[in-house]
Design a protein around this motif. Structure first.
Motif, PDB file in Angstrom:
ATOM      1  N   TYR A 266       1.387   8.493  17.576  1.00  0.00           N
ATOM      2  CA  TYR A 266       1.483   9.010  16.230  1.00  0.00           C
ATOM      3  C   TYR A 266       3.132   9.223  15.718  1.00  0.00           C
ATOM      4  O   TYR A 266       3.346   9.142  14.668  1.00  0.00           O
ATOM      5  N   ALA A 269       4.419   6.148  14.498  1.00  0.00           N
ATOM      6  CA  ALA A 269       4.029   6.101  13.106  1.00  0.00           C
ATOM      7  C   ALA A 269       4.839   6.849  12.251  1.00  0.00           C
ATOM      8  O   ALA A 269       5.220   6.380  10.914  1.00  0.00           O
ATOM      9  N   SER A 270       4.899   8.201  12.395  1.00  0.00           N
ATOM     10  CA  SER A 270       5.573   9.269  11.598  1.00  0.00           C
ATOM     11  C   SER A 270       6.949   8.829  11.451  1.00  0.00           C
ATOM     12  O   SER A 270       7.478   9.101  10.319  1.00  0.00           O
ATOM     13  N   LEU A 333       5.773  -1.643  13.788  1.00  0.00           N
ATOM     14  CA  LEU A 333       5.311  -0.685  14.844  1.00  0.00           C
ATOM     15  C   LEU A 333       5.800  -1.311  16.384  1.00  0.00           C
ATOM     16  O   LEU A 333       6.060  -0.851  17.253  1.00  0.00           O
ATOM     17  N   TYR A 340       1.997   0.268  20.355  1.00  0.00           N
ATOM     18  CA  TYR A 340       2.252   1.264  19.553  1.00  0.00           C
ATOM     19  C   TYR A 340       1.563   0.216  17.905  1.00  0.00           C
ATOM     20  O   TYR A 340       1.518   1.143  17.041  1.00  0.00           O
ATOM     21  N   SER A 341       1.415  -0.880  18.067  1.00  0.00           N
ATOM     22  CA  SER A 341       0.991  -1.608  16.877  1.00  0.00           C
ATOM     23  C   SER A 341      -0.502  -0.915  16.417  1.00  0.00           C
ATOM     24  O   SER A 341      -0.787  -1.011  15.150  1.00  0.00           O
ATOM     25  N   ALA A 343      -1.294   1.843  15.696  1.00  0.00           N
ATOM     26  CA  ALA A 343      -0.988   3.030  14.858  1.00  0.00           C
ATOM     27  C   ALA A 343      -0.990   2.850  13.454  1.00  0.00           C
ATOM     28  O   ALA A 343      -0.419   3.242  12.523  1.00  0.00           O
ATOM     29  N   TYR A 344      -1.224   1.149  12.997  1.00  0.00           N
ATOM     30  CA  TYR A 344      -1.055   1.017  11.551  1.00  0.00           C
ATOM     31  C   TYR A 344      -1.886   1.808  10.615  1.00  0.00           C
ATOM     32  O   TYR A 344      -1.312   2.308   9.764  1.00  0.00           O
ATOM     33  N   LEU A 347      -0.247   4.722  10.165  1.00  0.00           N
ATOM     34  CA  LEU A 347       1.190   4.707   9.120  1.00  0.00           C
ATOM     35  C   LEU A 347       0.948   4.789   7.793  1.00  0.00           C
ATOM     36  O   LEU A 347       1.762   5.304   7.028  1.00  0.00           O
ATOM     37  N   GLU A 400      -5.606  10.755  15.886  1.00  0.00           N
ATOM     38  CA  GLU A 400      -4.329  10.532  15.021  1.00  0.00           C
ATOM     39  C   GLU A 400      -4.759  10.434  13.662  1.00  0.00           C
ATOM     40  O   GLU A 400      -4.078  10.960  12.917  1.00  0.00           O
TER      41      GLU A 400
END
Length: 433
Positions: A266, A269-270, A333, A340-341, A343-344, A347, A400
Motif C-alpha cells: 500500500y 502504491a501511495s 510498481l 508489489y505489482s 497493488a495496481y 494505485l 488495501e
C-alpha cells in the motif's frame, strides 16, 4: 525610467517558480529513490515496519511543532514584506524554536515509554530502534519548522532541501552502502540513517535561517505578539494534524488492523500516487507565502491572478502524470520489486484521489493564510472523522482497496467543501476554472 513594479514582481515570481519546480522535482525523485532502495533492501515486513515507524514519527512531530510551522510561514512572510521587521522575525524564531525543542523532547520521552511498555515483545521493536526514533523526534520537529520559516523568506530551494531532500538522501547513502556491504539488522540501520539525515536537516535549517535573519539578535518578544502567535498556532496545529491524518490515517489504520506486511504494498502504491501531486506541492511552496503577503496588503486582483495561473499549471501537470502512471506501458510498481505489482488497483484509486486534490489547487493554504484557519480546521476535522469511519468499515473486508477508497472519498469531500467556502467567504478560488 523604472520598470513597472507589477511586472518586476511577476518576473521575480517566475524565477521563484523555476527554483520551486526544480526543488520539488529533486525532492520527489529523492523520496522516490529512497522508497525504492528501502523496498528492495528490506524484507516486506521490515519495510512495512519502517513505513509505520516513520509515519508515527511524523504524527508525533506535528504535535511537537504545535502549529508553529504554518504560523512561521505566515508571520515570516508577513514581517519580511518590510525589511525593518527582521528583529521581530528573530524574536519569533527564538520564541518558537525553544518551545518546539522542549515539546518535541517531551513527546519523544512519553511516546517511547508507551511503545516500550506496550510493544516491547514485538520482534521488530528493540531498545535501539525505540531510542533512535526518540532522538530523531525533536530534531525532526525543528527541521520541519525551519523548512516552513524558509518558505516564508521565499527561500524555496533551501526549504525543500531541509525538509524533503537531506533526510531521504542520507538514508539512500547509508542503506545503499550497508546493502552493498551485506550488513544485517537492516531495520535498525534504516532508523539510524533516518536520525542522521534528520540531524543534517535540522543543522542546515538552523544555519540558513540565521543567514536569512542577517544574524540580528532576537529581542524579548512583545507580549501582544506572543499572544497573537499562540492564537494563530493552535488552529494551525488542528489544520496540520487533520491534513496529516487525512493523508496517513489509512496507513496507520491498515497497519493496526492488517499488519506491517500489508502496509508495504500500500505504501508503494501511495508513494507512486503522490507523484501526481508534485505540481501542487511545488506551486504551494511559492503561492502560500504570497497569499499571506498579497491578501493582507489588499492586492486582491493580483492574488486572483496568481491563484488562477498556479491552478491551471498544477491541474495540467497532474493530469499528464496521472495518465502516465495509469496507462503507461511501464509497470512502475515493479520498480520497487516484483512482489508489489499486485497493488495496481490500489494505485488507480489513489491516483484518482490525488488528481482531484490537484484540481482543487492550494485551497487549504488559501484559507489558512487569509485568517480562515478555524474554518479550514473544522472542514479538515470532519474529513478526518469521515476517513476514520470509512477505514473502519472498509479495511476489514477489502484490506488495501478499502483504505484507498476511504482516502480518495475523503479527499473529494474536503477539497470540494473548502473550494465552496473560499468562494463564498473570500470571493477567491484556487481552481483552474
Amino acid at each position: 525610467m523604472s520598470a513597472d513594479p507589477f511586472v518586476a514582481a511577476r518576473r521575480a515570481r517566475g524565477r521563484g517558480a523555476s527554483i520551486a519546480v526544480v526543488a520539488k522535482i529533486s525532492a520527489k525523485l529523492t523520496a522516490f529513490l529512497m522508497a525504492v532502495v528501502l523496498a528492495r533492501a528490506l524484507p516486506v515486513e521490515d519495510y512495512g515496519a519502517f513505513v509505520l515507524l516513520s509515519t508515527w514519527l511524523l504524527l508525533l512531530m506535528i504535535l511537537g511543532v504545535m502549529g508553529l510551522d504554518n504560523a512561521a510561514m505566515r508571520f515570516v512572510a508577513q514581517y519580511a514584506e518590510t525589511g525593518d521587521n527582521m528583529a521581530r522575525i528573530a524574536s519569533f524564531h527564538r520564541w518558537a524554536a525553544t518551545r518546539i525543542l522542549v515539546a518535541g523532547s517531551a513527546v519523544a520521552v512519553v511516546a517511547g515509554g508507551v511503545v516500550w511498555a506496550l510493544f516491547s515483545d514485538v520482534a521488530l521493536i528493540s531498545p535501539i530502534v525505540v531510542a533512535t526514533a526518540g532522538a530523531t523526534l525533536p530534531l525532526l520537529a525543528y527541521a520541519h519548522f525551519a523548512q516552513f520559516a524558509l518558505r516564508g523568506f521565499r527561500r524555496v530551494g533551501r526549504a525543500e532541501f531541509v525538509g524533503q531532500i537531506a533526510r531521504p538522501a542520507t538514508i539512500i547513502v547509508v542503506v545503499g552502502v550497508a546493502t552493498w556491504l551485506a550488513i544485517t539488522r537492516q531495520l535498525a540501520l534504516a532508523v539510524a540513517a533516518l536520525l542522521a539525515g534528520t540531524a543534517l536537516s535540522a543543522a542546515l535549517g538552523r544555519f540558513w535561517l540565521r543567514q536569512s535573519m542577517r544574524h540580528i539578535p532576537a529581542a524579548v518578544p512583545d507580549r501582544e505578539d506572543a499572544q497573537l502567535w499562540k492564537r494563530t498556532a493552535f488552529p494551525m496545529l488542528l489544520i496540520t494534524t487533520s491534513h496529516f491524518l487525512l493523508h496517513q490515517l489509512d496507513v496507520l489504520m491498515l497497519g493496526a488492523m492488517s499488519g506491517a506486511a500489508t502496509v508495504a504494498p500500500y505504501a508503494v502504491a501511495s508513494r507512486l500516487a503522490d507523484i501526481v501531486a508534485f505540481a501542487l506541492a511545488a506551486a504551494s511552496s511559492i503561492v502560500a507565502p504570497m497569499i499571506a503577503g498579497l491578501y493582507h496588503s489588499g492586492a486582491y486582483a493580483e492574488l486572483n491572478h496568481v491563484l488562477r495561473t498556479a491552478a491551471r499549471w498544477v491541474s495540467g501537470a497532474a493530469l499528464v502524470l496521472a495518465v502516465v502512471l495509469i496507462l503507461g506501458p511501464v509497470d512502475f510498481l515493479a520498480i520497487f520489486g516484483d512482489q508489489y505489482s499486485a497493488a495496481y488497483p490500489v494505485l488507480v484509486i489513489l491516483v484518482a484521489g490525488q488528481l482531484l486534490n490537484a484540481f482543487a489547487g492550494p485551497v487549504g493554504f488559501l484559507l489558512s493564510m487569509t485568517g480562515q484557519q478555524m474554518a479550514s480546521a473544522t472542514i479538515l476535522g470532519t474529513g478526518v472523522v469521515l476517513n476514520a469511519v470509512l477505514n473502519l468499515a472498509l479495511i476489514p473486508r477489502y484490506q488495501e482497496m478499502g483504505a484507498a477508497i476511504a482516502t480518495a472519498t475523503t479527499a473529494t469531500y474536503w477539497n470540494i467543501t473548502m473550494t465552496i467556502y473560499a468562494s463564498r467567504k473570500l470571493g477567491l478560488r484556487a481552481t483552474p476554472f
